[in-house]
Design a protein around this motif. Structure first.
Motif, PDB file in Angstrom:
ATOM      1  N   PRO A 118       0.814  -1.227   0.000  1.00  0.00           N
ATOM      2  CA  PRO A 118       0.000   0.000   0.000  1.00  0.00           C
ATOM      3  C   PRO A 118       0.846   1.275   0.000  1.00  0.00           C
ATOM      4  O   PRO A 118       0.495   2.263  -0.653  1.00  0.00           O
ATOM      5  CB  PRO A 118      -0.837  -0.120   1.278  1.00  0.00           C
ATOM      6  N   PHE A 119       1.964   1.252   0.718  1.00  0.00           N
ATOM      7  CA  PHE A 119       2.835   2.431   0.750  1.00  0.00           C
ATOM      8  C   PHE A 119       3.511   2.632  -0.607  1.00  0.00           C
ATOM      9  O   PHE A 119       3.686   3.771  -1.068  1.00  0.00           O
ATOM     10  CB  PHE A 119       3.871   2.279   1.860  1.00  0.00           C
ATOM     11  N   LEU A 120       3.891   1.547  -1.265  1.00  0.00           N
ATOM     12  CA  LEU A 120       4.459   1.644  -2.614  1.00  0.00           C
ATOM     13  C   LEU A 120       3.450   2.273  -3.577  1.00  0.00           C
ATOM     14  O   LEU A 120       3.814   3.132  -4.397  1.00  0.00           O
ATOM     15  CB  LEU A 120       4.869   0.264  -3.120  1.00  0.00           C
ATOM     16  N   GLU A 129      13.736  11.304  -4.262  1.00  0.00           N
ATOM     17  CA  GLU A 129      13.537  10.372  -3.151  1.00  0.00           C
ATOM     18  C   GLU A 129      12.388   9.407  -3.418  1.00  0.00           C
ATOM     19  O   GLU A 129      12.443   8.248  -3.002  1.00  0.00           O
ATOM     20  CB  GLU A 129      13.288  11.142  -1.854  1.00  0.00           C
ATOM     21  N   LEU A 130      11.364   9.854  -4.137  1.00  0.00           N
ATOM     22  CA  LEU A 130      10.282   8.944  -4.517  1.00  0.00           C
ATOM     23  C   LEU A 130      10.805   7.841  -5.429  1.00  0.00           C
ATOM     24  O   LEU A 130      10.479   6.657  -5.253  1.00  0.00           O
ATOM     25  CB  LEU A 130       9.162   9.717  -5.209  1.00  0.00           C
ATOM     26  N   HIS A 161       5.814  -6.202  -6.629  1.00  0.00           N
ATOM     27  CA  HIS A 161       5.938  -4.750  -6.665  1.00  0.00           C
ATOM     28  C   HIS A 161       6.284  -4.254  -8.075  1.00  0.00           C
ATOM     29  O   HIS A 161       5.819  -3.176  -8.487  1.00  0.00           O
ATOM     30  CB  HIS A 161       6.998  -4.286  -5.659  1.00  0.00           C
ATOM     31  N   GLN A 162       7.093  -4.995  -8.790  1.00  0.00           N
ATOM     32  CA  GLN A 162       7.388  -4.637 -10.183  1.00  0.00           C
ATOM     33  C   GLN A 162       6.102  -4.542 -10.997  1.00  0.00           C
ATOM     34  O   GLN A 162       5.883  -3.579 -11.745  1.00  0.00           O
ATOM     35  CB  GLN A 162       8.320  -5.678 -10.808  1.00  0.00           C
ATOM     36  N   ASP A 163       5.259  -5.549 -10.851  1.00  0.00           N
ATOM     37  CA  ASP A 163       3.989  -5.570 -11.590  1.00  0.00           C
ATOM     38  C   ASP A 163       3.062  -4.442 -11.126  1.00  0.00           C
ATOM     39  O   ASP A 163       2.354  -3.839 -11.938  1.00  0.00           O
ATOM     40  CB  ASP A 163       3.297  -6.924 -11.401  1.00  0.00           C
ATOM     41  N   LYS A 164       3.072  -4.176  -9.838  1.00  0.00           N
ATOM     42  CA  LYS A 164       2.200  -3.129  -9.293  1.00  0.00           C
ATOM     43  C   LYS A 164       2.564  -1.756  -9.873  1.00  0.00           C
ATOM     44  O   LYS A 164       1.679  -0.973 -10.245  1.00  0.00           O
ATOM     45  CB  LYS A 164       2.303  -3.103  -7.765  1.00  0.00           C
ATOM     46  N   VAL A 165       3.851  -1.487  -9.977  1.00  0.00           N
ATOM     47  CA  VAL A 165       4.293  -0.202 -10.553  1.00  0.00           C
ATOM     48  C   VAL A 165       3.862  -0.097 -12.012  1.00  0.00           C
ATOM     49  O   VAL A 165       3.416   0.966 -12.465  1.00  0.00           O
ATOM     50  CB  VAL A 165       5.827  -0.058 -10.421  1.00  0.00           C
TER      51      VAL A 165
END
Length: 270
Positions: free
Chosen positions: A71-73, A110-111, A125-129
């Motif tokens: 969720p934070f990502l 920083e993001l 996370h790769q897929d989420k981005v």
């Protein structure tokens, strides 16, 4: 950043900071796009928290719970997307006036660093981005921008982590289309121009654009407007070269004739 005391800081502290930053994410957007921030103290504190979390997510062995916080990502990617939508990064073109970084670049930097760390070795996370459109947004930051120093380096590292063993993300890179090239005025003056050869850029040697050559080109262009308005600049220069070489041949021929006459006179006087 933590002076070797990472293990002494509970991961729950950083999880709490991530929740605080999620609540104050609008401050990050406003700071990055140059809007007036209602509470400057909270705005500066939000940037500092972002910096801390970007450092903490680099410590895989200590803060894995933070690195896997999906969720934070999602919040980080959405904030970066919103910043890019409101204030796109601009490529530094020749002649663009000088700009002084005002600190707002740290939010983007920083993001991207945070996203890089959270996607390293994490396929989910790769897929989420990618699903959130973050890959394209990060690609937009792979340019030289004086307002955002070091942005290309962080963005390239992020793309590397996002495409590692991920064919879907790699396909986004492979499907990019070339929209042209940006000419550099310094290279042009040295007589080098970047041209497209099919899908690949090539360096081509052209006429150096010195002041003398530019003046000659302007004179030729004015002369040509009456005789042949559709004649291109390359044709003008080519025509001028042909005239130069024709004059050179005539000059050599005349010198050769003079030499023969001089030899004949020498023999007669002997």
């Amino acid at each position: 950043m933590f002076g070797g005391l990472e293990s002494a800081v509970p991961v729950t502290v950083f999880l709490y900071l991530s929740r605080i930053l999620t609540q104050n994410r609008q401050y990050l957007v406003d700071m990055a796009v140059g809007k007036d921030v209602e509470d400057t103290t909270k705005g500066e504190a939000s940037v500092r928290i972002l910096h801390l979390l970007a450092d903490a997510t680099a410590k895989e062995e200590c803060f894995e719970r933070l690195r896997s916080n999906t969720p934070f990502l999602e919040v980080a990617v959405k904030v970066l997307n919103e910043i890019q939508e409101n204030k796109p990064v601009k490529f530094d073109l020749p002649g663009r006036e000088e700009v002084i970084p005002d600190g707002s670049f740290m939010v983007r930097q920083e993001l991207i660093r945070l996203i890089t760390n959270m996607c390293a070795g994490n396929r989910h996370h790769q897929d989420k981005v990618r699903i959130l459109g973050g890959v394209t947004t990060i690609l937009c930051h792979c340019v030289v921008d004086k307002q955002n120093p070091y942005m290309p380096q962080w963005s390239i590292m992020a793309i590397r982590m996002l495409t590692h063993k991920n064919k879907e993300n790699q396909s986004i890179i492979n499907n990019l289309r070339n929209e042209g090239v940006v000419q550099d005025e310094a290279l042009r003056k040295l007589g080098v121009e970047i041209k497209m050869d099919g899908s690949k850029p090539r360096a081509a040697v052209v006429h150096p654009q010195s002041d003398e050559n530019l003046l000659k080109l302007e004179e030729l262009s004015e002369k040509s407007q009456i005789e042949n308005p559709e004649q291109s600049e390359d044709d003008l220069l080519k025509s001028e070269e042909e005239n130069f070489y024709t004059s050179k041949e005539e000059m050599l021929e005349e010198a050769d004739n003079n030499l023969k006459v001089s030899k004949g006179n020498f023999k007669d006087s002997g």
